[in-house]
Design a protein around this motif. Sequence first.
Motif, mmCIF file in Angstrom:
data_model
loop_
_atom_site.group_PDB
_atom_site.id
_atom_site.type_symbol
_atom_site.label_atom_id
_atom_site.label_comp_id
_atom_site.label_asym_id
_atom_site.label_seq_id
_atom_site.Cartn_x
_atom_site.Cartn_y
_atom_site.Cartn_z
ATOM 1 N N ASP A 127 -9.290 5.958 9.560
ATOM 2 C CA ASP A 127 -9.926 5.395 8.363
ATOM 3 C C ASP A 127 -9.988 3.877 8.513
ATOM 4 O OD1 ASP A 127 -10.787 4.560 5.912
ATOM 5 O OD2 ASP A 127 -9.090 5.342 4.767
ATOM 6 N N PRO A 128 -11.081 3.349 9.032
ATOM 7 C CA PRO A 128 -11.176 1.906 9.312
ATOM 8 C C PRO A 128 -11.022 1.016 8.080
ATOM 9 C CG PRO A 128 -12.919 3.108 10.439
ATOM 10 C CD PRO A 128 -12.282 4.072 9.487
ATOM 11 N N ARG A 129 -11.217 1.561 6.885
ATOM 12 C CA ARG A 129 -11.135 0.752 5.668
ATOM 13 C C ARG A 129 -9.810 0.959 4.935
ATOM 14 N NH1 ARG A 129 -13.492 -2.401 7.769
ATOM 15 N NH2 ARG A 129 -13.206 -3.635 5.870
ATOM 16 N N HIS A 130 -8.818 1.521 5.585
ATOM 17 C CA HIS A 130 -7.528 1.789 4.938
ATOM 18 C C HIS A 130 -6.812 0.458 4.699
ATOM 19 C CE1 HIS A 130 -3.471 3.358 4.288
ATOM 20 N NE2 HIS A 130 -4.024 4.545 4.103
ATOM 21 N N PRO A 144 -3.934 -0.610 2.990
ATOM 22 C CA PRO A 144 -2.511 -0.820 3.310
ATOM 23 C C PRO A 144 -2.254 -0.944 4.807
ATOM 24 C CG PRO A 144 -2.730 0.857 1.616
ATOM 25 C CD PRO A 144 -4.109 0.570 2.104
ATOM 26 N N ALA A 145 -2.925 -0.129 5.610
ATOM 27 C CA ALA A 145 -2.724 -0.208 7.059
ATOM 28 C C ALA A 145 -3.255 -1.524 7.618
ATOM 29 C CB ALA A 145 -3.406 0.965 7.752
ATOM 30 N N ARG A 146 -4.356 -2.018 7.075
ATOM 31 C CA ARG A 146 -4.902 -3.293 7.546
ATOM 32 C C ARG A 146 -3.938 -4.441 7.242
ATOM 33 N NH1 ARG A 146 -10.692 -3.456 4.835
ATOM 34 N NH2 ARG A 146 -10.945 -5.379 6.059
ATOM 35 N N ILE A 147 -3.336 -4.406 6.056
ATOM 36 C CA ILE A 147 -2.385 -5.465 5.692
ATOM 37 C C ILE A 147 -1.121 -5.358 6.532
ATOM 38 C CG2 ILE A 147 -0.935 -6.352 3.829
ATOM 39 C CD1 ILE A 147 -3.184 -5.455 1.890
ATOM 40 N N LEU A 148 -0.620 -4.144 6.707
ATOM 41 C CA LEU A 148 0.583 -3.951 7.518
ATOM 42 C C LEU A 148 0.320 -4.335 8.976
ATOM 43 C CD1 LEU A 148 1.785 -0.595 5.964
ATOM 44 C CD2 LEU A 148 3.002 -2.776 5.843
ATOM 45 N N ARG A 149 -0.858 -4.018 9.459
ATOM 46 C CA ARG A 149 -1.209 -4.396 10.831
ATOM 47 C C ARG A 149 -1.241 -5.928 10.958
ATOM 48 N NH1 ARG A 149 -5.716 -5.742 13.769
ATOM 49 N NH2 ARG A 149 -5.807 -4.964 15.923
ATOM 50 N N ALA A 150 -1.756 -6.611 9.950
ATOM 51 C CA ALA A 150 -1.762 -8.070 9.970
ATOM 52 C C ALA A 150 -0.339 -8.617 10.013
ATOM 53 C CB ALA A 150 -2.501 -8.608 8.744
ATOM 54 N N GLU A 151 0.567 -7.973 9.293
ATOM 55 C CA GLU A 151 1.970 -8.401 9.315
ATOM 56 C C GLU A 151 2.547 -8.252 10.728
ATOM 57 O OE1 GLU A 151 3.524 -9.917 7.032
ATOM 58 O OE2 GLU A 151 3.145 -9.135 5.037
ATOM 59 N N THR A 152 2.207 -7.160 11.408
ATOM 60 C CA THR A 152 2.730 -6.992 12.766
ATOM 61 C C THR A 152 2.093 -7.990 13.724
ATOM 62 O OG1 THR A 152 1.115 -5.269 13.364
ATOM 63 C CG2 THR A 152 3.172 -4.536 12.367
#
Length: 535
Positions: free
Chosen positions: A153-156, A158-166
């Motif tokens: 899901d490319p527009r997910h 929470p995952a986009r924000i968490l990925r930015a944190e990593t």
Amino acid sequence: MKTRPTNDRVLDRLHGLDARVRRNVSQAQQHLQRGDAGQAIPLLDAALAEAPEHFELLRLRGLAEQFQQRSANAVALLRKAVDARPDDALTVANLGAALAQHGDIDAALAAWHRATVLDPMLLDAWLNLGRALTLRRDGAGAKSAFDAVLEIDPRHVPARILRAETLKMLGRIGEAETELRDVLREDPSSVAAWTALSNLKPLGAAEDVQALDRLYRASSLAPAERIDIGFAYAAALEAAERFAEAFAVFRESNAACRRTFAWDARAVSALVDAILAAFPATKMQDETMAAGHDVVFLVGMPRSGSTLAEQILAAHPEVTAGGETGWLAEILQTESVRRGVRFPFWAAQATREDWARLGAEYLSLANAHRRAGTVFTDKTLTNWQTLGALRRMLPAARVVHCRRDALETAWSCYKHHFAGEQLYSYDVAELAAFFGDSLRAMRAWDERHPGWIRAHVHENLLAAPEAATRALLSTCGLPFDAACLRFERVEREVHTASAAQVREPLRAGRSAAARYGALLDPLRIALAAHVVPTG
């Protein structure tokens, strides 16, 4: 592109149950979806009375126990469900969540890994796996898990924000900012994205301040969201040099956060007293003095320049930077549980062999995480509380006390939302009391073990970077290496609030006192009351 296994088919999860039981289970599922496990449990128990081995009934009943915070019961039920249907990815993933709630992160990780193999399209399993790997300080692994979510899901969001944190942890600051800005373009009201972006860089641009102001004043925000966005908004006001407004919002946000939990500063002071009483000065046995010679502990208050100090050390080819491990406290807590007595009240009964055993446990963990032959750094700042135990466990370990101007340190703590940690930092008096406890403990350890603890002063580093770097390396028993002057180039994961700052060259900034003036007088007075010198 991830796909489900080719032999996958739509599963009737209630196969084998009659229509009446199916209706009851459907009602129970509706209750669970609303978070009302109490209403779901009688319906599920009635269904299980007729089909006690049915995997889906066991799964749902396990979820109900998990919702009720009864993690041991949840794990037992979900294990039975997995035994009944070992290849059901959803059940395995649910077991992982229950194991995590129960505190068994290793088993939870294994369950989520297996769930993603059984069904590569199971988004929640990937998401939970990424979150757990982040907690385990495996930024690269976490990023891979979040990448998998976004492949599904490319527009997910929470995952986009968490990925930015990593990405921030991995030092890829520009990519992290790009991802967060993309999220905010799509949803300017995303509190999580604004919070992550604020933790990444100062947001003093007029359009950012205006957007944060609108969001902070929105009536639709939940209390927790208002606290989060309040800290981000105040930091943006500070970056825009609107200091009086920033101070007011910092004060409001801290007060709101402080109302959400209990903290007893007197109890903390009493515990520090007990720890100091439990570890009087003692002469070390000569034959144990080598233990821990290749471990360096950095201790002190948050926001004291400790992450930068470890980053400088991490640039040295003979160093493995361990970050905030928490291992010393975990080892002492495990020993307390084994003895049935709270630390430090069993210290007097511990033998030299006991301390050597505990020290060996620590070294075993360090050796598993360090490159062979390197010095290992542990930046768990609160280890100042347990240096008496550390001295007996690893008498040859080195201790660096990271120091910074007291007012600058305390104000920086007060400005930061630690998200559940550092509960002392949201009230000026409590912050000063904790700071005072840390300094009197460090003075006591220094008096009892002269020459063991060395100070690393942040202002000295700013004034004379090479001289301070040489002194830090010497304290750690390391030869000078010019790479340590280029610490911002080190490729390593950084998991603290300073992860972005240590990727930049060293630069001095204006002091908090100069920017806020008399607004900080209450903090100055509180610090002075606890015998902490202020700037």
